[in-house]
Design a protein around this motif. Structure first.
Motif, mmCIF file in Angstrom:
data_model
loop_
_atom_site.group_PDB
_atom_site.id
_atom_site.type_symbol
_atom_site.label_atom_id
_atom_site.label_comp_id
_atom_site.label_asym_id
_atom_site.label_seq_id
_atom_site.Cartn_x
_atom_site.Cartn_y
_atom_site.Cartn_z
ATOM 1 N N ASN A 1 32.854 4.122 -15.108
ATOM 2 C CA ASN A 1 31.930 3.697 -15.652
ATOM 3 C C ASN A 1 30.764 3.182 -14.680
ATOM 4 O O ASN A 1 29.617 2.270 -14.608
ATOM 5 N N THR B 1 27.470 3.156 -12.419
ATOM 6 C CA THR B 1 25.825 2.657 -12.998
ATOM 7 C C THR B 1 25.151 4.138 -12.189
ATOM 8 O O THR B 1 24.399 4.432 -12.564
ATOM 9 N N GLN C 1 25.036 6.301 -14.878
ATOM 10 C CA GLN C 1 24.447 5.633 -15.762
ATOM 11 C C GLN C 1 22.694 5.886 -15.939
ATOM 12 O O GLN C 1 22.170 6.258 -17.239
ATOM 13 N N LYS D 1 31.336 -2.838 -19.345
ATOM 14 C CA LYS D 1 31.189 -2.017 -19.424
ATOM 15 C C LYS D 1 29.996 -0.930 -18.513
ATOM 16 O O LYS D 1 30.597 -0.726 -17.274
ATOM 17 N N LYS D 2 29.069 -1.999 -18.253
ATOM 18 C CA LYS D 2 27.512 -1.195 -17.931
ATOM 19 C C LYS D 2 27.562 -1.818 -16.371
ATOM 20 O O LYS D 2 27.484 -1.369 -15.548
ATOM 21 N N SER E 1 21.803 -0.706 -13.588
ATOM 22 C CA SER E 1 22.961 -1.165 -15.077
ATOM 23 C C SER E 1 21.726 -0.880 -15.768
ATOM 24 O O SER E 1 21.148 -2.044 -15.571
ATOM 25 N N ASP F 1 30.758 -2.722 -14.962
ATOM 26 C CA ASP F 1 32.385 -1.867 -14.289
ATOM 27 C C ASP F 1 33.427 -3.833 -13.997
ATOM 28 O O ASP F 1 33.550 -3.286 -12.937
#
Length: 219
Positions: free
Chosen positions: A66, A68, A71, A199-200, A157, A202
């Motif tokens: 996950n 960041t 993301q 989740k975002k 994030s 972690d």
């Protein structure tokens, strides 16, 4: 850009440089990266970036499923440089990482070009100052960590306004039920938000998510 062009690009700098695709897989790796991590280009290309770099920052794990950074790159969101402690041939070492987003010619694939520069001495001096402040002023450790955690990818994030709001409420000690009642949503909706937050960021627990968010200056 094509992957061949990316490999030529990172080969043209003496700084540690490598390129990762949207799956987190290394597609380009220069000689300097090989010397720092002890992994040749032949060994690195095709491997997950996180399994080689194994980086962490003041807020916790960064190189994970996950990630960041991943993301932000996936959403084509530019990142500021950040500090990361990576696993090198000489052991753990702090580095400053810059990430440049590059799109493929078809614009369907996006790549993250990582430029890595040693920052171990500067980072360790910052930590000495932090520890001095904690021991001599009574400042809470979490606040002291936040003083030097501004260069952390956790700040990238992709948290929504509602998720930030719920994180702040959790940090104040609010329960799922009180958050649901206060925001006029169901407890199931609150729990769904919390799972996305974990989740975002972690994080594995609510407390860990709160700590990461506080240290990154998100709440």
């Amino acid at each position: 850009m094509r992957e061949g062009e990316l490999r030529k690009l990172v080969a043209g700098t003496s700084d540690v440089a490598f390129v990762v695709n949207t799956e987190g897989v290394v597609v380009a790796w220069n000689e300097a990266a090989g010397k720092l991590f002890g992994v040749t280009a032949e060994q690195a290309i095709g491997q997950l970036c996180r399994t080689i770099v194994r980086g962490i920052d003041e807020c916790g794990a960064v190189c994970s499923a996950n990630c960041t950074v991943h993301q932000a790159v996936t959403k084509r969101h530019p990142l500021e440089s950040f500090d990361l402690q990576v696993q090198t041939v000489h052991g753990e070492q702090w580095c400053n990482v810059s990430v440049i987003i590059a799109e493929s010619n078809s614009s369907t694939e996006v790549y993250a070009i990582h430029i890595v520069r040693p920052a171990d001495l500067r980072k360790r001096l910052e930590m000495v100052v932090r520890d001095f402040v904690v021991s001599n002023t009574g400042l809470p450790a979490d606040q002291a960590v936040a003083m030097i955690a501004s260069r952390t990818p956790a700040r990238e994030s992709d948290l929504s306004e509602r998720e930030i709001e719920i994180l702040r409420l959790l940090a104040r000690g609010s329960t799922t039920r009180s958050i649901a009642d206060g925001l006029h949503i169901s407890r199931t909706t609150v729990n769904n938000h919390v799972q996305r937050i974990l989740k975002k960021l972690d994080a594995h627990t609510r407390l860990e998510a709160i700590r990461r968010a506080e240290r990154a200056g998100l709440i």
